[in-house]
Design a protein around this motif. Structure first.
Motif, mmCIF file in Angstrom:
data_model
loop_
_atom_site.group_PDB
_atom_site.id
_atom_site.type_symbol
_atom_site.label_atom_id
_atom_site.label_comp_id
_atom_site.label_asym_id
_atom_site.label_seq_id
_atom_site.Cartn_x
_atom_site.Cartn_y
_atom_site.Cartn_z
ATOM 1 N N ASN A 1 0.509 -1.197 -0.342
ATOM 2 C CA ASN A 1 -0.527 0.192 0.669
ATOM 3 C C ASN A 1 0.772 1.286 -0.302
ATOM 4 O O ASN A 1 0.050 2.365 0.186
ATOM 5 N N LEU A 2 2.014 1.608 -0.545
ATOM 6 C CA LEU A 2 3.401 2.642 -0.328
ATOM 7 C C LEU A 2 3.562 3.519 0.029
ATOM 8 O O LEU A 2 4.875 4.101 -0.218
ATOM 9 N N ILE A 3 2.755 3.479 0.721
ATOM 10 C CA ILE A 3 3.610 4.550 1.902
ATOM 11 C C ILE A 3 3.107 4.392 3.716
ATOM 12 O O ILE A 3 1.438 3.890 3.298
ATOM 13 N N HIS A 4 3.555 4.690 4.340
ATOM 14 C CA HIS A 4 2.855 4.998 5.523
ATOM 15 C C HIS A 4 3.082 6.231 6.273
ATOM 16 O O HIS A 4 3.740 7.355 6.016
ATOM 17 N N ALA A 5 2.013 6.493 7.426
ATOM 18 C CA ALA A 5 1.817 7.903 7.389
ATOM 19 C C ALA A 5 1.353 7.686 9.509
ATOM 20 O O ALA A 5 0.743 7.012 9.633
ATOM 21 N N SER A 6 2.440 8.143 9.628
ATOM 22 C CA SER A 6 1.961 8.119 11.288
ATOM 23 C C SER A 6 0.640 8.847 12.055
ATOM 24 O O SER A 6 -0.502 9.486 11.033
#
Ligand code: DAT
Ligand code: MG
Length: 152
Positions: free
Chosen positions: A115-120
């Motif tokens: 799913n390409l991306i992580h964000a806090s």
């Protein structure tokens, strides 16, 4: 919410698929400030600590393997008004099949495992993740020229 910082990471699929510029642009164009950015292949220890909350989940080992595959990730810190919550909206739902089509995952991804991306997801996790991935000296303190036009 006042100005705050979030940890955002483009995962190996985002780097391999050459989506780094497009993803960075979403945060930049919204008006957020780039505080830090680097590409690296995280060690298993770093990946495990980053996802330590999920260590009991069945997908944990596969997740750590994906993040540490050898194709780098792009680790970033973004700063600005409500950036933690707004960063999650830019990223979209965990499962790309449920993500808003205007979000990064909804536009570019189809699988929860890629799913390409992580964000806090909260102030506490942002603080933990920024400290885990960056040294204090890597975090820049400056004022973008557009800042007064963004941060009224
Ligand atoms: P998010 O990345 O949206 O914060 P999370 O923290 O719950 O989601 O999970 C971290 C990552 O773990 C997620 O981006 C992809 C992976 N993951 C989560 N649920 C999964 C599942 N059911 N199957 C496979 N991978 C999963
Ligand atoms: Mg999460």
């Amino acid at each position: 919410t006042a100005s705050e910082r979030s940890f955002v990471m483009i995962k190996p699929d985002g780097v391999s698929r050459q989506l780094v510029g497009k993803i960075v642009s979403r945060f930049e164009e919204r008006g957020y400030k780039l505080v830090a950015i680097k590409s690296l292949t995280p060690s298993p220890a770093l990946a495990k600590e980053h996802y330590s909350d999920l260590s009991a989940r069945p997908f944990y080992n596969g997740l750590v393997k994906y993040i540490t595959s050898g194709t780098p990730v792009v680790a970033m810190v973004w700063e600005g008004k409500d950036v933690i919550k707004q960063g999650r909206r830019i990223v979209g739902a965990t499962n790309p099949q449920e993500a808003d089509p205007g979000s990064v995952r909804g536009q570019y991804a189809v699988s929860v495992g890629r799913n390409l991306i992580h964000a806090s997801d909260a102030f506490e996790s942002a603080t933990k993740e920024i400290g885990l991935w960056f040294d204090e000296a890597e975090l820049s303190d400056y004022e973008p020229i557009a800042w007064p036009w963004v941060m009224a």
